[in-house]
Design a protein around this motif. Structure first.
Motif, mmCIF file in Angstrom:
data_model
loop_
_atom_site.group_PDB
_atom_site.id
_atom_site.type_symbol
_atom_site.label_atom_id
_atom_site.label_comp_id
_atom_site.label_asym_id
_atom_site.label_seq_id
_atom_site.Cartn_x
_atom_site.Cartn_y
_atom_site.Cartn_z
ATOM 1 N N GLY A 150 -3.323 -0.407 4.115
ATOM 2 C CA GLY A 150 -2.995 -1.436 5.094
ATOM 3 C C GLY A 150 -2.206 -0.945 6.277
ATOM 4 O O GLY A 150 -2.230 -1.566 7.336
ATOM 5 N N LEU A 173 -5.524 -4.001 12.394
ATOM 6 C CA LEU A 173 -6.742 -3.294 12.008
ATOM 7 C C LEU A 173 -8.010 -4.057 12.379
ATOM 8 O O LEU A 173 -9.017 -3.447 12.749
ATOM 9 C CB LEU A 173 -6.728 -3.017 10.499
ATOM 10 C CG LEU A 173 -5.623 -2.076 10.026
ATOM 11 C CD1 LEU A 173 -5.729 -1.846 8.527
ATOM 12 C CD2 LEU A 173 -5.682 -0.751 10.767
ATOM 13 N N PRO A 188 -1.503 0.886 9.597
ATOM 14 C CA PRO A 188 -2.517 1.188 10.618
ATOM 15 C C PRO A 188 -2.879 2.660 10.752
ATOM 16 O O PRO A 188 -4.051 3.001 10.765
ATOM 17 C CB PRO A 188 -1.886 0.641 11.905
ATOM 18 C CG PRO A 188 -1.004 -0.469 11.442
ATOM 19 C CD PRO A 188 -0.436 0.003 10.134
ATOM 20 N N ASP A 236 0.813 -1.202 0.000
ATOM 21 C CA ASP A 236 0.000 0.000 0.000
ATOM 22 C C ASP A 236 0.852 1.261 0.000
ATOM 23 O O ASP A 236 0.430 2.301 0.443
ATOM 24 C CB ASP A 236 -0.914 0.024 1.234
ATOM 25 C CG ASP A 236 -2.014 -0.995 1.092
ATOM 26 O OD1 ASP A 236 -2.480 -1.185 -0.037
ATOM 27 O OD2 ASP A 236 -2.379 -1.600 2.096
ATOM 28 N N ASP A 283 -2.358 -8.745 12.628
ATOM 29 C CA ASP A 283 -3.382 -7.861 12.090
ATOM 30 C C ASP A 283 -3.765 -6.862 13.173
ATOM 31 O O ASP A 283 -4.387 -7.214 14.169
ATOM 32 C CB ASP A 283 -4.603 -8.672 11.658
ATOM 33 C CG ASP A 283 -5.802 -7.805 11.325
ATOM 34 O OD1 ASP A 283 -5.586 -6.654 10.901
ATOM 35 O OD2 ASP A 283 -6.938 -8.280 11.487
ATOM 36 N N THR A 324 -12.827 -2.102 3.584
ATOM 37 C CA THR A 324 -11.766 -3.070 3.327
ATOM 38 C C THR A 324 -10.451 -2.516 3.851
ATOM 39 O O THR A 324 -10.262 -1.298 3.943
ATOM 40 C CB THR A 324 -11.624 -3.374 1.826
ATOM 41 O OG1 THR A 324 -11.251 -2.177 1.121
ATOM 42 C CG2 THR A 324 -12.927 -3.904 1.254
ATOM 43 N N THR A 325 -9.538 -3.413 4.190
ATOM 44 C CA THR A 325 -8.220 -2.995 4.669
ATOM 45 C C THR A 325 -7.155 -3.545 3.733
ATOM 46 O O THR A 325 -7.138 -4.733 3.431
ATOM 47 C CB THR A 325 -7.955 -3.516 6.093
ATOM 48 O OG1 THR A 325 -7.798 -4.940 6.062
ATOM 49 C CG2 THR A 325 -9.095 -3.165 7.021
ATOM 50 N N ALA A 330 -4.729 3.826 7.837
ATOM 51 C CA ALA A 330 -6.121 3.378 7.880
ATOM 52 C C ALA A 330 -6.954 4.285 8.774
ATOM 53 O O ALA A 330 -8.110 4.603 8.456
ATOM 54 C CB ALA A 330 -6.191 1.933 8.372
ATOM 55 N N VAL A 372 -11.074 -7.833 5.965
ATOM 56 C CA VAL A 372 -9.629 -7.706 6.147
ATOM 57 C C VAL A 372 -8.928 -8.507 5.058
ATOM 58 O O VAL A 372 -9.158 -9.714 4.913
ATOM 59 C CB VAL A 372 -9.207 -8.199 7.546
ATOM 60 C CG1 VAL A 372 -7.693 -8.187 7.681
ATOM 61 C CG2 VAL A 372 -9.846 -7.328 8.623
ATOM 62 N N LEU A 375 -11.000 -1.830 14.046
ATOM 63 C CA LEU A 375 -12.009 -1.195 13.203
ATOM 64 C C LEU A 375 -13.431 -1.378 13.720
ATOM 65 O O LEU A 375 -14.239 -0.438 13.682
ATOM 66 C CB LEU A 375 -11.908 -1.739 11.773
ATOM 67 C CG LEU A 375 -10.684 -1.274 10.992
ATOM 68 C CD1 LEU A 375 -10.696 -1.864 9.584
ATOM 69 C CD2 LEU A 375 -10.625 0.244 10.923
ATOM 70 N N LEU A 415 -9.423 1.193 2.842
ATOM 71 C CA LEU A 415 -8.393 1.751 3.710
ATOM 72 C C LEU A 415 -7.039 1.175 3.353
ATOM 73 O O LEU A 415 -6.934 -0.008 3.028
ATOM 74 C CB LEU A 415 -8.697 1.430 5.176
ATOM 75 C CG LEU A 415 -10.039 1.901 5.724
ATOM 76 C CD1 LEU A 415 -10.202 1.441 7.178
ATOM 77 C CD2 LEU A 415 -10.163 3.412 5.622
#
Length: 557
Positions: free
Chosen positions: A442, A347, A444, A99, A345, A389-390, A447, A327, A351, A440
């Motif tokens: 990836g 996020l 953190p 990302d 993970d 979405t992440t 995001a 995710v 979230l 979003l």
């Protein structure tokens, strides 16, 4: 704007094309700048800042269908330009390596050419679409996308807010015990006078005419009883708080302000008596039909109490926006320590609670990995108002969000934003009456930037919350800025000393992959391109939880 032939140059600049060496040098310079910003975000150096549940389904309730006018071209005052140069990402601390392509020259909305291409290639029905590969081969080249500059941060936020307000919100009625946290769909008018009859404001004596007053022994008038007989002049009767005041009562004398002569059966006042004292007259708070709170008000415990007092058993509210969280990423672990190139993970656990704090109803989180087919299936089967979405929003071989959206014929309303961190964020509409999607990055903190830039105003609009006026605060330190983009920096509020103004202090650990700073913050400062000097007012984005936490003092600043 960036085309296929190279970066656009401003008028008057050297028109010679940049060679590979100069391009690499510029990229390395900007990357170094971003890395430095992440490390000195809270610095006060003077040289570092520049100037300036009964829910109707979508098919059942026509009101739930949101309008689909073009939301990108309605703000003539917004500045659509940002960094004119094409460049690789300068977000440091890569989270998953996918990302970090800012695609700063990519279109922030669906261009005519892109729309035409999507229309020409996408079949008429979802069922007839050619299957997407479950995974892209590492050697597959990324598909080219339009190359217009991304919108400014405030313009992207305005687009998201307008998208949420695209149609009249649905209305449901919820019992008082289920309405907490919802938004009123209609103004709340009183169903009765408050109070609905004259009542005593104190325990004491109801008296009529001048004193002293004769009284009879007994319990007197209690709350919850029917009307009493009229009170003759020169008489008194005991009365409890909330009890109906007898007709012809002059005043209520508090028990502590009265002297009772039991032997003679007379009541004397210790203080002068004013007509009407300690009597709550009918309609003193409101009259029947009077507006108590406007539409768009969040139902708090106090609103519930007022509604009950005014005669309500249920309230007309806007349904909470329904949100699905997907995710993406094969490199993510759900538990344990990172190992063998796999990372935790961050996020997923963050979230759901964050979105609920924004007033959303969030379904169980789904982990899809890097699977384009699973992503498409999740999007086409969702009945949510918003899908989040992440990861996967850039242009790498495993970044499937853009290809899947293109295959579904989705409309990109925002495709990248001139903000750091979080520039690869996106906002799309899957169909005219279908759900929105916020993609979003990836990383953190990137995001989090996407949540506050796109998801928060979108959800506020869907939920019927009125737009809030931004507020500003003094920043207590120089804050470095990006040369071209807005920067969102975690801050903590602090009270002024010796009568000074309250202010915010920037926090360290504010790189795109870092959460240490935001975990100690109670807001984000909106720093314009170039940065700000200490003592400058900046816009503040509140976090949905609360006040500053004292333990952050001195730890991250």
């Amino acid at each position: 704007m960036t085309g296929s032939d190279g970066p656009h140059r401003e008028p008057g600049s050297d028109s010679r094309p940049a060679g590979p060496a100069s391009e690499r040098a510029r990229e390395e310079e900007e990357r170094a700048v971003e890395q430095a910003l992440a490390l000195v975000g809270g610095s006060d150096r003077t040289g570092g800042a520049g100037g300036s549940d009964g829910r109707p389904s979508r098919s059942q309730d026509p009101q739930d269908s949101r309008g689909h006018r073009d939301l990108r071209d309605e703000d003539p005052n917004a500045d659509p330009s940002s960094d004119p140069h094409a460049r690789r990402s300068t977000d440091s601390h890569p989270y998953n390596g996918r990302d970090n392509d800012p695609r700063d020259g990519r279109s922030t909305a669906t261009t005519t050419a892109a729309t035409t291409a999507a229309t020409a290639t996408a079949p008429e029905s979802v069922g007839e679409q050619p299957p997407l590969p479950d995974r892209a081969s590492p050697g597959d080249p990324a598909k080219p996308r339009p190359t217009l500059p991304p919108p400014s941060w405030d313009r992207a936020r305005a687009i998201a807010a307008r998208a949420g307000r695209g149609g009249p919100p649905a209305t449901i009625r919820l019992a008082l015990d289920r309405a907490l946290g919802h938004v009123l769909a209609e103004a709340l008018g009183a169903l009765t006078d408050l109070p609905s009859f004259d009542t005593s404001a104190m325990d004491g004596w109801a008296v009529a005419g001048p004193g002293p007053w004769a009284f009879e022994a007994g319990a007197g008038l209690l709350a919850g009883r029917g009307p009493a007989a009229a009170l003759p002049d020169g008489t008194a009767v005991r009365i409890a708080t909330g009890a109906r005041v007898p007709p012809d009562t002059t005043a209520v004398i508090r028990s502590e302000h009265a002297h009772v002569d039991e032997a003679r059966g007379l009541l004397h006042a210790r203080r002068s008596v004013v007509t009407g004292q300690d009597i709550r007259l009918r309609g003193q708070e409101c009259r029947s039909g009077e507006q108590l709170v406007p539409a768009g008000t969040v139902v708090t415990p106090a609103v519930l109490g007022l509604a009950a007092a005014a005669g309500y058993d249920a309230l007309p509210v806007v349904p909470r926006p329904r949100v699905d969280v997907l995710v993406l990423g094969d490199e993510l672990l759900n538990a344990g320590l990172p190992h063998d190139g796999l990372i935790r993970d961050a996020l997923g656990p963050m979230l759901g609670p964050w979105l609920r704090a924004l007033g959303a109803e969030v379904s169980d989180l789904r982990r899809l990995g890097d699977d384009a087919g699973a992503l498409r299936s999740a999007l086409t089967s969702s009945d949510a108002d918003l899908i989040v979405t992440t990861g996967g929003t850039a242009a790498g071989p495993l970044d499937h969000v853009h290809p899947v959206l293109a295959a579904l014929g989705a409309e990109l309303l925002v495709d990248g934003v001139a903000v750091r961190p979080g520039h690869p964020m996106l906002l799309a509409r899957l169909s005219p009456d279908g759900p929105y999607l916020v993609g979003l990055p990836g990383n953190p903190l990137a995001a989090v930037s996407g949540l506050l830039t796109l998801a928060e105003p979108l959800l506020a609009g869907i939920a019927g919350r009125p737009a809030q006026d931004p507020y500003r605060a003094l920043v207590h330190a120089d804050v470095h800025g990006h040369p071209h983009d807005t920067r969102l920096v975690p801050v903590v509020h602090r009270p002024g000393r010796a009568g000074g103004r309250d202010h915010v202090a920037p926090l360290r650990y504010n790189g795109p992959a870092m959460l240490r700073g935001i975990a100690a913050a109670d807001g984000l400062a909106v720093v314009p391109p170039g940065g700000v000097r200490s003592g400058t007012e900046v816009e503040i984005l509140d976090l949905p939880w609360a006040p500053a936490t004292p333990w952050t003092e001195g730890c991250f600043t």
